[in-house]
Design a protein around this motif. Structure first.
Motif, mmCIF file in Angstrom:
data_model
loop_
_atom_site.group_PDB
_atom_site.id
_atom_site.type_symbol
_atom_site.label_atom_id
_atom_site.label_comp_id
_atom_site.label_asym_id
_atom_site.label_seq_id
_atom_site.Cartn_x
_atom_site.Cartn_y
_atom_site.Cartn_z
ATOM 1 N N TRP A 108 37.196 61.714 2.238
ATOM 2 C CA TRP A 108 35.571 62.263 1.582
ATOM 3 C C TRP A 108 35.053 63.389 2.344
ATOM 4 O O TRP A 108 34.621 64.264 1.689
ATOM 5 N N MET A 109 35.161 63.228 3.439
ATOM 6 C CA MET A 109 34.551 64.263 4.380
ATOM 7 C C MET A 109 35.519 65.506 4.406
ATOM 8 O O MET A 109 34.852 66.542 4.221
ATOM 9 N N ASN A 110 36.647 65.500 4.424
ATOM 10 C CA ASN A 110 37.639 66.466 4.171
ATOM 11 C C ASN A 110 37.294 67.293 2.865
ATOM 12 O O ASN A 110 37.121 68.540 2.793
ATOM 13 N N THR A 111 37.278 66.462 1.736
ATOM 14 C CA THR A 111 36.967 67.142 0.547
ATOM 15 C C THR A 111 35.875 67.936 0.493
ATOM 16 O O THR A 111 35.771 68.869 -0.103
ATOM 17 N N LEU A 112 34.697 67.199 1.056
ATOM 18 C CA LEU A 112 33.372 67.656 0.897
ATOM 19 C C LEU A 112 33.102 68.918 1.820
ATOM 20 O O LEU A 112 32.453 70.015 1.325
ATOM 21 N N VAL A 113 33.855 69.010 2.655
ATOM 22 C CA VAL A 113 33.808 70.286 3.681
ATOM 23 C C VAL A 113 34.409 71.570 3.041
ATOM 24 O O VAL A 113 34.145 72.715 3.186
ATOM 25 N N ILE A 114 35.700 71.105 2.357
ATOM 26 C CA ILE A 114 36.406 72.120 1.727
ATOM 27 C C ILE A 114 35.907 72.521 0.217
ATOM 28 O O ILE A 114 36.210 73.756 -0.090
#
Length: 273
Positions: A108-114
Protein backbone atom coordinates in the motif's frame (compact mmCIF):
# COMPACT_ATOMS: atom_id res chain seq x y z
CA UNK A 1 17.36 -15.47 -56.27
CA UNK A 2 13.77 -16.49 -56.95
CA UNK A 3 11.18 -13.81 -57.95
CA UNK A 4 9.26 -14.25 -54.67
CA UNK A 5 12.38 -13.62 -52.58
CA UNK A 6 13.25 -10.55 -54.68
CA UNK A 7 9.80 -9.10 -54.08
CA UNK A 8 10.10 -9.80 -50.33
CA UNK A 9 13.51 -8.07 -50.14
CA UNK A 10 12.19 -5.07 -52.06
CA UNK A 11 9.22 -4.71 -49.72
CA UNK A 12 11.59 -4.94 -46.73
CA UNK A 13 13.80 -2.16 -48.13
CA UNK A 14 10.80 0.10 -48.71
CA UNK A 15 9.50 -0.71 -45.25
CA UNK A 16 12.77 0.38 -43.63
CA UNK A 17 12.80 3.54 -45.73
CA UNK A 18 9.28 4.35 -44.55
CA UNK A 19 10.32 3.81 -40.93
CA UNK A 20 13.31 6.13 -41.38
CA UNK A 21 11.18 8.84 -42.99
CA UNK A 22 8.58 8.66 -40.23
CA UNK A 23 11.32 8.76 -37.60
CA UNK A 24 12.86 11.87 -39.15
CA UNK A 25 9.45 13.56 -39.33
CA UNK A 26 8.77 12.77 -35.67
CA UNK A 27 12.12 14.27 -34.65
CA UNK A 28 11.41 17.37 -36.73
CA UNK A 29 7.98 17.70 -35.10
CA UNK A 30 9.54 17.38 -31.63
CA UNK A 31 12.57 19.59 -31.98
CA UNK A 32 11.67 22.18 -34.64
CA UNK A 33 9.66 24.37 -32.19
CA UNK A 34 12.59 24.36 -29.76
CA UNK A 35 15.04 25.26 -32.51
CA UNK A 36 12.80 28.07 -33.80
CA UNK A 37 12.44 29.51 -30.28
CA UNK A 38 16.21 29.52 -29.75
CA UNK A 39 16.91 31.10 -33.16
CA UNK A 40 14.26 33.81 -32.79
CA UNK A 41 15.59 34.73 -29.34
CA UNK A 42 18.56 36.28 -31.21
CA UNK A 43 16.38 38.15 -33.72
CA UNK A 44 17.07 41.90 -33.74
CA UNK A 45 13.51 42.66 -34.84
CA UNK A 46 10.86 43.48 -32.27
CA UNK A 47 8.52 41.08 -34.07
CA UNK A 48 8.98 37.48 -33.01
CA UNK A 49 8.91 35.84 -36.44
CA UNK A 50 10.73 35.24 -39.69
CA UNK A 51 12.45 36.67 -41.68
CA UNK A 52 15.08 37.75 -39.20
CA UNK A 53 16.47 41.27 -39.60
CA UNK A 54 19.74 40.62 -37.76
CA UNK A 55 21.34 39.06 -34.72
CA UNK A 56 21.12 40.66 -31.31
CA UNK A 57 21.31 39.87 -27.59
CA UNK A 58 19.08 42.82 -26.67
CA UNK A 59 16.15 40.62 -25.56
CA UNK A 60 18.34 38.80 -23.07
CA UNK A 61 19.50 42.17 -21.76
CA UNK A 62 15.91 43.33 -21.34
CA UNK A 63 15.06 40.15 -19.45
CA UNK A 64 17.68 40.95 -16.81
CA UNK A 65 16.08 44.37 -16.30
CA UNK A 66 12.53 43.01 -16.13
CA UNK A 67 11.55 43.02 -12.46
CA UNK A 68 8.63 40.63 -12.98
CA UNK A 69 10.80 38.05 -14.71
CA UNK A 70 13.56 38.29 -12.10
CA UNK A 71 11.03 37.93 -9.28
CA UNK A 72 9.47 34.88 -10.96
CA UNK A 73 12.92 33.40 -11.55
CA UNK A 74 13.89 33.76 -7.89
CA UNK A 75 10.57 32.24 -6.80
CA UNK A 76 11.02 29.23 -9.09
CA UNK A 77 14.64 28.73 -8.00
CA UNK A 78 14.02 28.63 -4.25
CA UNK A 79 10.88 26.51 -4.61
CA UNK A 80 12.75 24.04 -6.82
CA UNK A 81 15.73 23.92 -4.41
CA UNK A 82 13.49 23.37 -1.40
CA UNK A 83 11.46 20.74 -3.24
CA UNK A 84 14.61 18.92 -4.36
CA UNK A 85 16.09 18.90 -0.84
CA UNK A 86 12.94 17.65 0.91
CA UNK A 87 12.05 15.14 -1.78
CA UNK A 88 15.56 13.68 -1.76
CA UNK A 89 15.59 13.07 2.01
CA UNK A 90 12.08 11.61 2.13
CA UNK A 91 12.43 9.73 -1.16
CA UNK A 92 15.71 8.02 -0.22
CA UNK A 93 14.30 6.90 3.14
CA UNK A 94 11.09 5.66 1.50
CA UNK A 95 12.99 3.78 -1.22
CA UNK A 96 15.25 2.08 1.34
CA UNK A 97 12.28 1.11 3.51
CA UNK A 98 10.34 -0.32 0.57
CA UNK A 99 13.30 -2.12 -1.00
CA UNK A 100 15.25 -3.39 2.02
CA UNK A 101 12.62 -4.09 4.70
CA UNK A 102 9.45 -6.12 5.13
CA UNK A 103 6.56 -4.56 7.07
CA UNK A 104 2.80 -4.53 7.14
CA UNK A 105 1.23 -2.35 4.46
CA UNK A 106 4.38 -2.27 2.31
CA UNK A 107 2.48 -2.72 -0.95
CA UNK A 108 0.00 0.00 0.00
CA UNK A 109 2.82 2.38 0.87
CA UNK A 110 4.57 1.65 -2.42
CA UNK A 111 1.36 2.31 -4.34
CA UNK A 112 0.54 5.51 -2.47
CA UNK A 113 4.04 6.92 -2.98
CA UNK A 114 3.97 6.28 -6.72
CA UNK A 115 0.32 7.27 -7.23
CA UNK A 116 0.87 11.04 -7.79
CA UNK A 117 3.02 10.19 -10.81
CA UNK A 118 0.11 8.27 -12.36
CA UNK A 119 -2.64 10.83 -11.77
CA UNK A 120 -2.89 13.80 -14.17
CA UNK A 121 -1.54 17.01 -12.66
CA UNK A 122 -4.77 18.85 -13.37
CA UNK A 123 -6.71 16.37 -11.24
CA UNK A 124 -4.20 16.69 -8.42
CA UNK A 125 -4.23 20.47 -8.71
CA UNK A 126 -8.00 20.74 -8.52
CA UNK A 127 -8.22 18.12 -5.76
CA UNK A 128 -5.71 19.80 -3.47
CA UNK A 129 -7.25 23.20 -4.16
CA UNK A 130 -10.72 21.92 -3.22
CA UNK A 131 -9.29 20.33 -0.09
CA UNK A 132 -7.75 23.62 1.00
CA UNK A 133 -11.00 25.47 0.30
CA UNK A 134 -12.91 22.87 2.31
CA UNK A 135 -10.45 23.41 5.17
CA UNK A 136 -10.88 27.17 4.71
CA UNK A 137 -7.15 27.64 4.15
CA UNK A 138 -5.72 30.24 1.75
CA UNK A 139 -3.27 29.51 -1.03
CA UNK A 140 0.20 30.08 0.38
CA UNK A 141 3.82 29.35 -0.44
CA UNK A 142 3.57 26.34 1.87
CA UNK A 143 0.76 24.87 -0.24
CA UNK A 144 2.77 25.50 -3.42
CA UNK A 145 5.88 23.77 -2.04
CA UNK A 146 3.87 20.85 -0.63
CA UNK A 147 2.19 20.42 -4.00
CA UNK A 148 5.52 20.34 -5.81
CA UNK A 149 6.83 17.81 -3.28
CA UNK A 150 3.80 15.60 -3.88
CA UNK A 151 4.38 15.70 -7.65
CA UNK A 152 8.15 15.12 -7.55
CA UNK A 153 8.52 12.60 -4.71
CA UNK A 154 7.54 9.50 -6.77
CA UNK A 155 10.40 10.12 -9.21
CA UNK A 156 13.00 10.15 -6.40
CA UNK A 157 11.61 6.88 -5.05
CA UNK A 158 11.61 5.24 -8.48
CA UNK A 159 15.16 6.34 -9.36
CA UNK A 160 16.63 5.33 -5.99
CA UNK A 161 14.69 2.06 -5.93
CA UNK A 162 16.09 1.09 -9.31
CA UNK A 163 19.61 1.71 -8.04
CA UNK A 164 19.02 -0.11 -4.73
CA UNK A 165 17.80 -3.24 -6.50
CA UNK A 166 21.11 -3.36 -8.35
CA UNK A 167 23.17 -3.08 -5.14
CA UNK A 168 23.79 -6.52 -3.66
CA UNK A 169 22.97 -6.92 -0.01
CA UNK A 170 26.21 -8.82 0.60
CA UNK A 171 28.09 -5.48 0.89
CA UNK A 172 25.83 -4.29 3.68
CA UNK A 173 25.78 -7.72 5.33
CA UNK A 174 29.59 -7.84 5.25
CA UNK A 175 29.80 -4.44 6.98
CA UNK A 176 27.28 -5.54 9.62
CA UNK A 177 29.14 -8.80 10.22
CA UNK A 178 32.37 -6.82 10.78
CA UNK A 179 30.78 -4.87 13.62
CA UNK A 180 29.43 -1.74 11.92
CA UNK A 181 26.04 -0.55 13.11
CA UNK A 182 23.23 0.19 10.65
CA UNK A 183 23.91 3.93 10.51
CA UNK A 184 27.61 3.46 9.71
CA UNK A 185 26.74 0.76 7.19
CA UNK A 186 24.39 3.18 5.44
CA UNK A 187 26.86 6.09 5.59
CA UNK A 188 29.96 4.20 4.45
CA UNK A 189 28.53 1.48 2.18
CA UNK A 190 24.99 2.13 0.97
CA UNK A 191 25.13 5.92 0.55
CA UNK A 192 28.28 6.01 -1.65
CA UNK A 193 26.80 3.31 -3.88
CA UNK A 194 23.51 5.23 -4.05
CA UNK A 195 25.13 8.57 -4.82
CA UNK A 196 24.75 8.42 -8.66
CA UNK A 197 21.01 7.80 -8.30
CA UNK A 198 20.69 10.52 -5.66
CA UNK A 199 22.44 13.10 -7.84
CA UNK A 200 20.26 12.16 -10.81
CA UNK A 201 17.12 12.31 -8.65
CA UNK A 202 18.00 15.75 -7.23
CA UNK A 203 18.48 17.25 -10.66
CA UNK A 204 15.38 15.54 -12.02
CA UNK A 205 13.22 16.84 -9.17
CA UNK A 206 14.67 20.33 -9.52
CA UNK A 207 13.75 20.29 -13.20
CA UNK A 208 10.24 18.96 -12.56
CA UNK A 209 9.55 21.66 -9.98
CA UNK A 210 11.18 24.48 -11.94
CA UNK A 211 9.29 23.58 -15.12
CA UNK A 212 5.91 22.87 -13.54
CA UNK A 213 3.04 25.02 -14.78
CA UNK A 214 -0.23 23.07 -14.46
CA UNK A 215 -0.16 22.57 -10.70
CA UNK A 216 1.45 25.95 -10.03
CA UNK A 217 -1.51 27.68 -11.67
CA UNK A 218 -3.82 26.14 -9.05
CA UNK A 219 -1.62 26.40 -5.96
CA UNK A 220 0.36 29.65 -6.23
CA UNK A 221 -0.63 32.46 -3.87
CA UNK A 222 -2.42 35.46 -5.42
CA UNK A 223 0.01 37.82 -7.15
CA UNK A 224 2.86 35.28 -7.17
CA UNK A 225 4.33 34.04 -10.45
CA UNK A 226 6.79 31.26 -11.19
CA UNK A 227 8.80 31.20 -14.41
CA UNK A 228 6.33 29.06 -16.40
CA UNK A 229 3.29 31.04 -15.19
CA UNK A 230 5.17 34.28 -15.93
CA UNK A 231 5.70 33.12 -19.53
CA UNK A 232 2.00 32.26 -19.77
CA UNK A 233 1.08 35.71 -18.42
CA UNK A 234 3.37 37.39 -20.96
CA UNK A 235 1.83 35.35 -23.79
CA UNK A 236 -1.62 36.67 -22.89
CA UNK A 237 -0.44 40.20 -23.69
CA UNK A 238 1.62 39.58 -26.85
CA UNK A 239 4.23 37.28 -28.36
CA UNK A 240 7.22 39.41 -27.47
CA UNK A 241 10.78 38.44 -28.50
CA UNK A 242 11.54 38.50 -24.78
CA UNK A 243 9.43 35.35 -24.49
CA UNK A 244 11.73 33.59 -26.96
CA UNK A 245 14.74 34.61 -24.86
CA UNK A 246 13.00 33.51 -21.68
CA UNK A 247 11.99 30.23 -23.32
CA UNK A 248 15.58 29.62 -24.40
CA UNK A 249 16.80 30.08 -20.83
CA UNK A 250 14.11 27.67 -19.62
CA UNK A 251 15.22 25.11 -22.22
CA UNK A 252 18.85 25.46 -21.11
CA UNK A 253 17.90 24.83 -17.49
CA UNK A 254 15.34 22.05 -17.95
CA UNK A 255 17.34 20.18 -20.60
CA UNK A 256 20.83 20.97 -19.37
CA UNK A 257 20.31 19.87 -15.78
CA UNK A 258 19.13 16.29 -16.59
CA UNK A 259 22.00 15.93 -19.06
CA UNK A 260 24.39 17.18 -16.39
CA UNK A 261 22.87 14.77 -13.88
CA UNK A 262 23.25 11.86 -16.29
CA UNK A 263 26.89 12.75 -16.91
CA UNK A 264 27.64 13.04 -13.17
CA UNK A 265 25.83 9.76 -12.49
CA UNK A 266 27.87 7.97 -15.17
CA UNK A 267 31.12 9.41 -13.76
CA UNK A 268 30.21 8.38 -10.21
CA UNK A 269 29.11 4.92 -11.39
CA UNK A 270 32.39 4.51 -13.23
CA UNK A 271 34.39 5.50 -10.16
CA UNK A 272 32.53 2.95 -8.02
CA UNK A 273 33.33 0.06 -10.35
Amino acid sequence: MRPGEQAEDASGVWGWRAVKIVTVLVYIFMFAPILVTVILSFNASMFGGFPMTGLSLQWYGKLFHNESVLRAFKTSIWIALLTAAICTVIGVMAAIAITRYEFRGKQWMNTLVILPALVPETILGVGLLLLMKWANQPRTYLLLVLGHIMLALPFVVLVVQARLIGIKRVYEEAALSLGANRFNTFRQVTLPLLMPAIVAAVLLVFTISFDNITASLFWRPPGVETMPTQILAMLKISISPEINALGTLMILITVGLPLLGGAIARILSGNRQ
